[in-house]
Motif scaffolding. Sequence first.
Motif, PDB file in Angstrom:
ATOM      1  N   UNK A  82       4.810  12.213  -9.275  1.00  0.00           N
ATOM      2  CA  UNK A  82       5.139  11.243  -9.001  1.00  0.00           C
ATOM      3  C   UNK A  82       5.004  10.755  -7.325  1.00  0.00           C
ATOM      4  N   UNK A  83       5.072   9.338  -7.731  1.00  0.00           N
ATOM      5  CA  UNK A  83       3.980   8.925  -6.208  1.00  0.00           C
ATOM      6  C   UNK A  83       5.195   8.933  -5.246  1.00  0.00           C
ATOM      7  N   UNK A  84       4.596   9.419  -3.928  1.00  0.00           N
ATOM      8  CA  UNK A  84       5.446   9.564  -2.837  1.00  0.00           C
ATOM      9  C   UNK A  84       4.905   8.694  -1.609  1.00  0.00           C
ATOM     10  N   UNK A  85       3.420   8.760  -1.641  1.00  0.00           N
ATOM     11  CA  UNK A  85       2.748   7.299  -1.065  1.00  0.00           C
ATOM     12  C   UNK A  85       1.660   6.396  -1.563  1.00  0.00           C
ATOM     13  N   UNK A 102      -4.718   9.928  12.123  1.00  0.00           N
ATOM     14  CA  UNK A 102      -4.467   8.871  10.744  1.00  0.00           C
ATOM     15  C   UNK A 102      -2.501   8.345  10.988  1.00  0.00           C
ATOM     16  N   UNK A 103      -1.772   9.249  10.998  1.00  0.00           N
ATOM     17  CA  UNK A 103      -1.032   9.376  10.642  1.00  0.00           C
ATOM     18  C   UNK A 103      -0.393   8.196  12.163  1.00  0.00           C
ATOM     19  N   UNK A 104      -1.339   7.617  13.161  1.00  0.00           N
ATOM     20  CA  UNK A 104      -0.967   6.491  13.993  1.00  0.00           C
ATOM     21  C   UNK A 104      -1.055   5.332  13.477  1.00  0.00           C
ATOM     22  N   UNK A 105      -1.811   5.913  12.693  1.00  0.00           N
ATOM     23  CA  UNK A 105      -2.812   4.475  12.350  1.00  0.00           C
ATOM     24  C   UNK A 105      -1.992   3.864  10.926  1.00  0.00           C
ATOM     25  N   UNK A 106      -0.922   4.232  10.271  1.00  0.00           N
ATOM     26  CA  UNK A 106       0.552   4.255   9.509  1.00  0.00           C
ATOM     27  C   UNK A 106       1.105   3.116  10.248  1.00  0.00           C
ATOM     28  N   UNK A 107       1.020   1.798  10.306  1.00  0.00           N
ATOM     29  CA  UNK A 107       1.718   1.069  11.412  1.00  0.00           C
ATOM     30  C   UNK A 107       2.891   0.428  10.584  1.00  0.00           C
ATOM     31  N   UNK A 108       2.891   0.498   9.235  1.00  0.00           N
ATOM     32  CA  UNK A 108       4.019   0.190   8.643  1.00  0.00           C
ATOM     33  C   UNK A 108       4.694   0.806   7.190  1.00  0.00           C
ATOM     34  N   UNK A 109       5.498   0.680   6.988  1.00  0.00           N
ATOM     35  CA  UNK A 109       5.852   1.736   5.539  1.00  0.00           C
ATOM     36  C   UNK A 109       7.647   1.343   5.367  1.00  0.00           C
ATOM     37  N   UNK A 133      -2.622   0.217   9.343  1.00  0.00           N
ATOM     38  CA  UNK A 133      -2.535   0.606   7.671  1.00  0.00           C
ATOM     39  C   UNK A 133      -0.997   0.396   7.632  1.00  0.00           C
ATOM     40  N   UNK A 134      -0.491  -0.323   6.049  1.00  0.00           N
ATOM     41  CA  UNK A 134       0.556  -0.397   5.623  1.00  0.00           C
ATOM     42  C   UNK A 134       0.732   0.871   4.468  1.00  0.00           C
ATOM     43  N   UNK A 135       1.880   1.541   3.733  1.00  0.00           N
ATOM     44  CA  UNK A 135       1.756   2.205   3.099  1.00  0.00           C
ATOM     45  C   UNK A 135       3.205   2.534   2.222  1.00  0.00           C
ATOM     46  N   UNK A 136       3.573   2.287   0.849  1.00  0.00           N
ATOM     47  CA  UNK A 136       4.105   1.632  -0.021  1.00  0.00           C
ATOM     48  C   UNK A 136       4.986   3.285  -0.198  1.00  0.00           C
ATOM     49  N   UNK A 137       6.321   3.611  -0.081  1.00  0.00           N
ATOM     50  CA  UNK A 137       6.798   4.468  -0.815  1.00  0.00           C
ATOM     51  C   UNK A 137       7.711   4.458  -1.523  1.00  0.00           C
ATOM     52  N   UNK A 138       6.536   4.559  -3.088  1.00  0.00           N
ATOM     53  CA  UNK A 138       8.153   4.298  -3.808  1.00  0.00           C
ATOM     54  C   UNK A 138       9.830   5.329  -4.071  1.00  0.00           C
TER      55      UNK A 138
END
Length: 346
Positions: free
Chosen positions: A30-33, A314-321, A341-346
């Motif tokens: 199951x993809x979380x990120x 790396x947590x603070x480099x994820x600027x967009x979710x 860094x932009x991460x997708x949260x399905x």
Amino acid sequence: MRVARFYAPGDLRLEDVPEPSPLPDEVKIRVRNCSTCGTDVKIFNHGHQHLSPPRVMGHEVAGEIAAVGASVSGWAEGDRVQVIAAVPCGDCRDCRRGRMTICPNQTSVGYQYDGGFAEYLIVPHAVLKVDGLNRIPDGVSFAEASVAEPLACVLNGQELAGVGSGDEVVVMGAGPIGALHVRLARARGAARVILADLNAARLEMSAALVRPDETVCGADGGIVEAVLKLTGGRGADVVITAAASGAAQEDALGMTARSGRISLFGGLPKTAPTITLDSNLVHYRELTLIGANGSSPAHNRRALELIASGAVPVADLITHRMPLDKVADAIGTVAAGEAIKVTIEP
């Protein structure tokens, strides 16, 4: 389940498809990120020679195991995992000699196999065969674990360039890869790290997070002169071109110290793959030019360890979710340089 499937340049469709089941030698997660990168922008705009559409995109994947094939051992439902992107064959001469990053038979998640812009992903046997499914250490979030893949590529590049204690390092390019290079260089003992970019706004945004020792904005030119001034005319021990720019590669030669190393980290567009090289600089200064291509399964494991230990935060480099239905917006945000860094949260 919902997926984001690429059909052609500019044609990325959100679709409802049947939820997959793993074969006996596969694992379902199951993809979380699933984080995004510049390669996703290139695929969205131009396609890719190794990607046969239709294909679910996304290759910076972390999640939890939802089902395990009958012949797979060592894994259980609920295990938190990160998936490699580049998949070496494990059998060729290069793989057998430990050079998996240059495997001529390499396949990739999101290219030959469906990727992580989806609610669920099948981890193929080819990934399991080369030990490419990694446990996420305790204390590391799924979002952080998804950044292990690009960090693994950065780790490969810096190992090849020999970044180490006392080095003065220039990183050219203030995007997410450049930010990771700054942090890893510092973790490897660099004495001073200089971050350079042509985009003043992106340089400022990245520098505010990773805090290099110096920054150089080359918007008005003079980037070589600025680096030489900062280094007392000597130049840097290591210059890393973390941008797909032939001009940056040419400038790198002029700002590298004698016996220095230049990492041609960012690949150039296939329509413009050549640069003008002053070979006398290489000859008389005894410079070393080094390529860097992706990462191996071992690099991914070590990248997770670096994140878990706090050596490379790396947590603070994820600027967009963003949710899965905003994946096109996420790719646009990356293309505009409006995020680290932009991460997708399905």
